[in-house]
Enzyme design. Sequence first.
Site, PDB file in Angstrom:
ATOM      1  CG  HIS A 442      -1.845   1.087   1.374  1.00  0.00           C
ATOM      2  ND1 HIS A 442      -1.525   2.238   2.064  1.00  0.00           N
ATOM      3  CD2 HIS A 442      -3.087   1.273   0.886  1.00  0.00           C
ATOM      4  CE1 HIS A 442      -2.553   3.071   2.010  1.00  0.00           C
ATOM      5  NE2 HIS A 442      -3.516   2.510   1.296  1.00  0.00           N
ATOM      6  CB  CYS A 835      -7.266  10.479 -20.772  1.00  0.00           C
ATOM      7  SG  CYS A 835      -8.996  10.170 -20.410  1.00  0.00           S
TER       8      CYS A 835
HETATM    9  C1  PEP Z   1     -10.551   7.535 -15.999  1.00  0.00           C
HETATM   10  O1  PEP Z   1     -11.536   7.066 -15.447  1.00  0.00           O
HETATM   11  O2  PEP Z   1      -9.643   6.844 -16.488  1.00  0.00           O
HETATM   12  C2  PEP Z   1     -10.386   8.987 -16.092  1.00  0.00           C
HETATM   13  C3  PEP Z   1      -9.387   9.518 -16.752  1.00  0.00           C
HETATM   14  O3  PEP Z   1     -11.262   9.752 -15.413  1.00  0.00           O
HETATM   15  P1  PEP Z   1     -11.154  10.020 -13.829  1.00  0.00           P
HETATM   16  O4  PEP Z   1      -9.877   9.462 -13.356  1.00  0.00           O
HETATM   17  O5  PEP Z   1     -11.257  11.488 -13.677  1.00  0.00           O
HETATM   18  O6  PEP Z   1     -12.359   9.304 -13.333  1.00  0.00           O
END
Ligand code: PEP
Length: 891
Positions: A442, A835
């Site tokens: 962790h 992303c």
């Molecule tokens: C994801 O879910 O991968 C993302 C980029 O959005 P968030 O991390 O803001 O939920």
Amino acid sequence: MKLSQSIHFLSNTESLKKNIDKTILGIRGRQLNEFSELGLPVVPGIILDASITQALHQNDPMPVLLPLLKKMGTVVKKDFDSAENPLLLKLVISSNLVIANYPTLHNFGLAKNTITGFEEKVGKDFASHEVFFLLRGLFSIQLSIAELQADEIKIGVYKDLLNKISGELKKEKCTETGSAVMDAYQQYLPEGFFNTAEDQLKITIQLISTMLSLDPDNENDVALLIQPLVYGNYDKESFSGKFFSRNIVTGEKKLQGMFFQEKFDEADADGKDINEIKPAYLKQLESIAWQLEDHSKDVREIRFTIEAGKLWLIEQKSVEAKSTIALVHFLLDLHKRGIVDAEYVVKNVKPGQLNEILHPVINTASVKNFQCSKGGIAGAPGAAVGRVYFSADSLIEAQRIARLQSADTRCILCVPASYAGDVKAIEVSTGVLSNEGGYSAHASVVSRQYGKISLVRPDMKIMANKAVIDGVTIKEGDYITLQVPYYGESTVYFGAAELIEPDPKTSGLLDFIALTRSFIQNFHVRANADSPRDAALAISFGAEGIGLCRTEHMFFNEKRINIFREMILAETTEDRIEVLKRLQKVQMEDFYGIFKAMEGREVTIRLLDAPLHEFLPHNEAELEGFIEHLKKAGKKTLSKKALLDEVAVRAEVNPMLGHRGCRIAISYPEIYAMQIRAIFEAAYKLQKEKIETHVEIMVPIIMNFRELKQIAYGKKIEGHAYLGIRALEKEVREKLKAEPIDFKIGTMIELPVAALSAAEIARYAEFFSFGTNDLTQTTLGLSRDDFNNFMPDYTLYDLIDGNPFAVLDPGVRELISIAIERGRLTRPDIKLGLCGEQGARPENIPFCMEAGLHYVSCSSYSVPIALLAIAQAELEKAENEGRKLTPKKVS
Ligand code: PEP
Ligand code: MG
């Protein structure tokens, strides 16, 4: 075979003929030949090659050796078997294995007839010490022979002798003369061993040969290398030293190390900076160091001896412990001078190493006098300084007090293991020192996530308010420094080191990124950035756009969050719209700043994605702050109790799967409407300033095409009208009398069902961006917040291949591939990105490239890492296909 054909002489002016089979010289013999070819001042050597080493006990090599030893003596200005100035030898038994499996023998030639001359040069004490060294070498050979012959009695005798000698070698002073030591041990040695240097060498070579002929592991590739020993303690013009060919922390091309006058080795603490050695020697050392660097294309660690004014290169090897900054500077320097091409530079830095160039490093001079302890498991690499606290609460409290007193707020959390409740302390600490688990514990995982440093020391003992490492006690509030290199051994320093902050301009990072980008063909890196500052940083690190602007982050700031809270708690839609107008103004300014910083590059704005109750006040201080805000704004105030009730009403049992993402916009259309208006007001304002924008509006947590269609195009149903993005854009454009701009509407793919229905969703989405944080969470049914609590157990039992929130899970990969395939059926030119946090991981890059994505988007600090991983994947692909990639020009 004639012996003379198998015994070779080498010096810095005489190397081996090209046609000699180099595989029978052993690694050390080949290395000597390589350096003698370069004309480096290596001590000369005689190689008895592997074709004869097993037969020397039957075949006396002395008639061939003696004239060569004479020649060797001329080079080093000594005489073998001479009483006044004896030539002493080192015998290196060298196979083709990198790790030596035979001992190296020192000081052969020290005999009854030579010891006095040697004592005069180096002193009696040192001379006796060297006799013990000689004995240790010889008894090791005799022990090996006894072991190979399974002669238990002799094994016992030699083991005892070696123990005794180890004890003698550890003593500060030898009380007996060298000659007395020889007498004392003669009874265990072949007859006449110490009579003359010549007899001694002959006997030793025979023993070595016997050992090699008995050894079943001997692959017939073992050579014997004989070299003269030179001493840095001969006279005032004698020195020894060890140094790096350049500064291994900063990469500055200046020798770094120490020299010692009239000292045999560099064990003493009274060394001086190598750059202060006499200029004539420094010039030679620099020339050797930099010649070796260019030859090996690596930073070198070099040992040298100057014996009576003559400089010798004793040993040189590569430096594992160099910092990434030093490596990058070094490679760029080689490239600038045409020694290596751009491909070499890009291939020789591991993407993960760049982490280090983006974090502070220790100024080694500042820890010179610190006690330290080496070892442990690297959790998250980098360097951290701070005062130690043994619980999250005590750390946070100490930090609060430090802040009030304008004192140093840097703290390190020291716990057996960390849990969810410790995260708040990890977030504000500089590092974590723990003693359970490993890389996926962790503490390690959370530290990496927050860009903190983490080290696991299983040997550390933690008691109530203190910890003991390597016998050193650290108490609460004591300073320590953690140094956790990406490669190599970690260190805990007991004190506060000086840190050198990374500076992309001077670290060489920007030039390195330019070279990296020159190999990237058709794949892009964008940044996850939500402020103009982050955007500018991302561009400087080579990002080509913003792939994720998380708009909810824009409301976390102290001033705005209370306006946002007003908006959530508004009693009527009209009231909410009123508050949203205030937010629209600040949101417009944010977008304006970001678009301007991105200078026409693509910017993906993700509309609000957070459960609303997350923004509401949660503790006493926040409640009071909000009430104060309402009072100041002349608004109707609520009691603490009423506020808490409002928070409770909005709480969700499972917010991650609750009222978040586009679902908020379905219930409260005015929130997205505000954001859309702000986006286009900013874009059209810039249009008036002749600054181009390429906006991509991204809708989160889409489950089906109907949600996206409604948000993009609006909907009218039974007296309800929903204003879509396109209508809102038109409204703003007409109000501002602007010309239409290019913009896109797309969606995140974060739910398995969205991936499966990609064909339908693509009808309304001009781009997909895979939100792999949520997609991993929803595909594996693993909570991204709680998973770390039990991941170590899964790792322990080998139930999972690493952390799926770091390295993409195969199931998630498959869903991405399916979504790409189906999305393209509907919209062949659909733009595709990723992303989630995984986008920054080099391990995922080849998949992202092969799956058909166009870009990954990651935090600004990870952009260089992703770029390097892409360039290396391109180079590897070209190599596999037998192509050579030519670097292209990068703007
Ligand atoms: C994801 O879910 O991968 C993302 C980029 O959005 P968030 O991390 O803001 O939920
Ligand atoms: Mg998400």
